[in-house]
Design an enzyme around this catalytic site. Structure first.
Site, PDB file in Angstrom:
ATOM      1  NE  ARG A 138      -4.999  -5.087  -1.279  1.00 52.39           N
ATOM      2  CZ  ARG A 138      -4.133  -4.096  -1.503  1.00 52.39           C
ATOM      3  NH1 ARG A 138      -3.311  -4.144  -2.539  1.00 52.39           N
ATOM      4  NH2 ARG A 138      -4.066  -3.084  -0.657  1.00 52.39           N
TER       5      ARG A 138
ATOM      6  CG  HIS B 158      -2.320   1.041   3.381  1.00 50.43           C
ATOM      7  ND1 HIS B 158      -2.885  -0.210   3.336  1.00 50.43           N
ATOM      8  CD2 HIS B 158      -1.203   0.952   2.622  1.00 50.43           C
ATOM      9  CE1 HIS B 158      -2.157  -1.011   2.570  1.00 50.43           C
ATOM     10  NE2 HIS B 158      -1.116  -0.325   2.129  1.00 50.43           N
TER      11      HIS B 158
ATOM     12  CG  HIS C 172       3.671   0.053   2.392  1.00 46.42           C
ATOM     13  ND1 HIS C 172       3.956  -1.077   1.670  1.00 46.42           N
ATOM     14  CD2 HIS C 172       2.356   0.292   2.210  1.00 46.42           C
ATOM     15  CE1 HIS C 172       2.855  -1.495   1.061  1.00 46.42           C
ATOM     16  NE2 HIS C 172       1.863  -0.678   1.363  1.00 46.42           N
TER      17      HIS C 172
ATOM     18  CB  CYS D 106      11.420  -6.123  -2.354  1.00 51.07           C
ATOM     19  SG  CYS D 106      12.435  -6.905  -3.606  1.00 51.07           S
TER      20      CYS D 106
ATOM     21  CG  ASN E  62       1.165  -3.797   3.787  1.00 49.05           C
ATOM     22  OD1 ASN E  62       0.449  -2.852   3.520  1.00 49.05           O
ATOM     23  ND2 ASN E  62       1.398  -4.778   2.925  1.00 49.05           N
TER      24      ASN E  62
END
Lengths: 300, 300
Positions: free
Chosen positions: B15, B208, B210, B241, B250
């Site tokens: 996802r 979560h 990054h 990116c 992530n």
């Protein structure tokens, strides 16, 4: 969290970073990069290595780099450090005007043998010889493989403690705890450093982490929590394998500095100006930049 | 160090990772990658997003991916999670057989407006509507920008606490604390999570992170120390990116799992088999793999 107000950083890019770059970096480019690092605030720089050019051709200009940088820096307070593998290297480093030498002994017998072809005991004897020959030389003792040996030799923490004590009793300015192969886990760092600092003050120690497995900053955080306030890093995260993008080398100075600043811990380093050093490295050095902050330095 | 024996991981590569890949990944390739993740031990997978294809064309095959994977998995215990931005998406996700939905509300009003064009209050009302419509749907409430907002809106921890409590009172299975822009520092993570867990049990929360600035694993370590035992990560560190190698997305599942295993914390994930997933991603997905362990998984 137990965090200091300010920490010191040794920039090791010109030594540990450059020595892993395959293509020769022009001497004038090395000097320009180092000067820009000084402009960015670096106060302690491991500038080169006085190792035989047969083993590390990249360092064949050690004398010239050190002498030129010393001239350029003038009376600015910057500690110029040179790594030396033996007495011959130490003599050359002193002649060229190094303020401090880094002498490496591996805590693993197997790695010390592979690295300098000596036993740990022989390495200490050589250090004694260096002291006899050079007098009051300021030296840092780097304990390679403190957190893991590439030959899987088990290194008991008691040996690290013993070697650190011996180094300090010989007058070492600092003891470097080096994660030579980037295999340290945060738990290992916690266990080893807390054992060591039960017996010696944390102010004697500097950590040298590699980011091979991405744990470099997590390990640094643990060391900070254990009262370590002196860290080595390389601008651009240099020092990795040029054939495996992502397989990082030393922890990147810009990643380290950004983490520290984001926790209100002062360093002498200006992140924006570090971005300019990285631009210059991209232009002059054929090695991928693998740090996280490389493209973000100027946005901070 | 306060470490658990075992943690849970939600694999979000299909996802959060895929949705940041510009070139369309063939539906059959997505399915093959997800199946391989299951083979590698993934027990919780955020498999797709039921968002309008106009906004995220990569997710236009959400229904097909979910249905096919569900068929393949059979009776293996794997939680298939779908992200939904609104009631319409939630209905579609339920129809396609999602076990759990993730519903996102940003803790920053400015970011919530930019992300879903609603106020925080309107987002909660939509969640109530979803519950009315779908009945006893199992849902996770993701609090975006918990640790920092791209529009620099200050998000007080009291707001995070209030939103988390409201989510739990509505029956949320988990509350996700998301570092949407990878700006969290370890100190910030410590401060925010310790505040939150004074009022609610840590078992309600999933982090979560990054790895944009390289602090992902350091932040995870802090969360672990604050008794969080549930983490999201993306295989291959996808989600960055594609035009800035090194600007990671992530935290990479393989980096996270390696750190956990190296501290003797169990996960369900097999690192060696994760290496096979990465091989497949390299073959099928046009996005650089920026994790540290990508090339080392099979050597562990």
């Amino acid at each position: 969290m137990n965090l200091p107000k300010k920490v010191k950083i040794v920039e090791v890019g010109p030594r540990d970073g450059f020595q892993n770059v395959k293509d020769f970096i022009e001497t004038k480019d090395k000097i320009e990069i180092i000067k820009k690092m000084v402009d960015a605030g670096a106060k302690h720089i491991e500038i080169t290595s006085f190792v035989h050019p047969k083993w590390v051709p990249q360092m064949k200009d050690a004398k010239e780099v050190l002498e030129e940088v010393k001239d350029c820096i003038g009376d600015r307070e910057v500690e110029l450090i040179a790594l030396v593998p033996n007495k011959y290297g130490a003599l050359k480093a002193k002649e060229a005007g190094a303020h401090t030498i880094t002498y490496v002994i591996s805590a693993s017998e197997a790695h010390n043998k592979a690295n300098v072809n000596r036993t740990i005991e022989e390495s200490f004897k050589e250090l004694e010889d260096i002291q006899k020959e050079l007098g009051d030389v300021k030296f840092r003792l780097a304990l390679a493989t403190t957190f893991g040996c590439p030959f899987n030799e088990k290194v008991p923490t008691s040996r690290i403690i013993e070697m650190a004590k011996r180094g300090l009793s010989m007058g070492a300015d600092k003891i470097l705890l080096a994660d030579t192969i980037g295999s340290a886990s945060p738990l290992k760092v916690k266990n080893i450093i807390s054992e060591i600092t039960k017996e010696m003050s944390p102010e004697h120690f500097v950590t040298h982490f590699h980011d091979t497995r991405g744990m470099g900053l997590a390990n640094t955080l643990v060391a900070l929590n254990e009262n370590i306030t002196y860290f080595e890093s390389a601008v651009g995260g240099l020092g990795g394998c040029p054939f495996a993008p992502g397989a990082a080398g030393n922890i990147a100075t810009e990643d380290l500095v950004n983490m520290l600043h984001s926790m209100s811990i002062e360093t002498d380093i200006d992140l924006n100006k570090t971005g300019e050093v990285i631009d210059l490295i991209r232009e002059k050095v054929k090695s991928p930049i693998v740090s996280h902050m490389a493209s973000l330095c100027k946005e901070q």
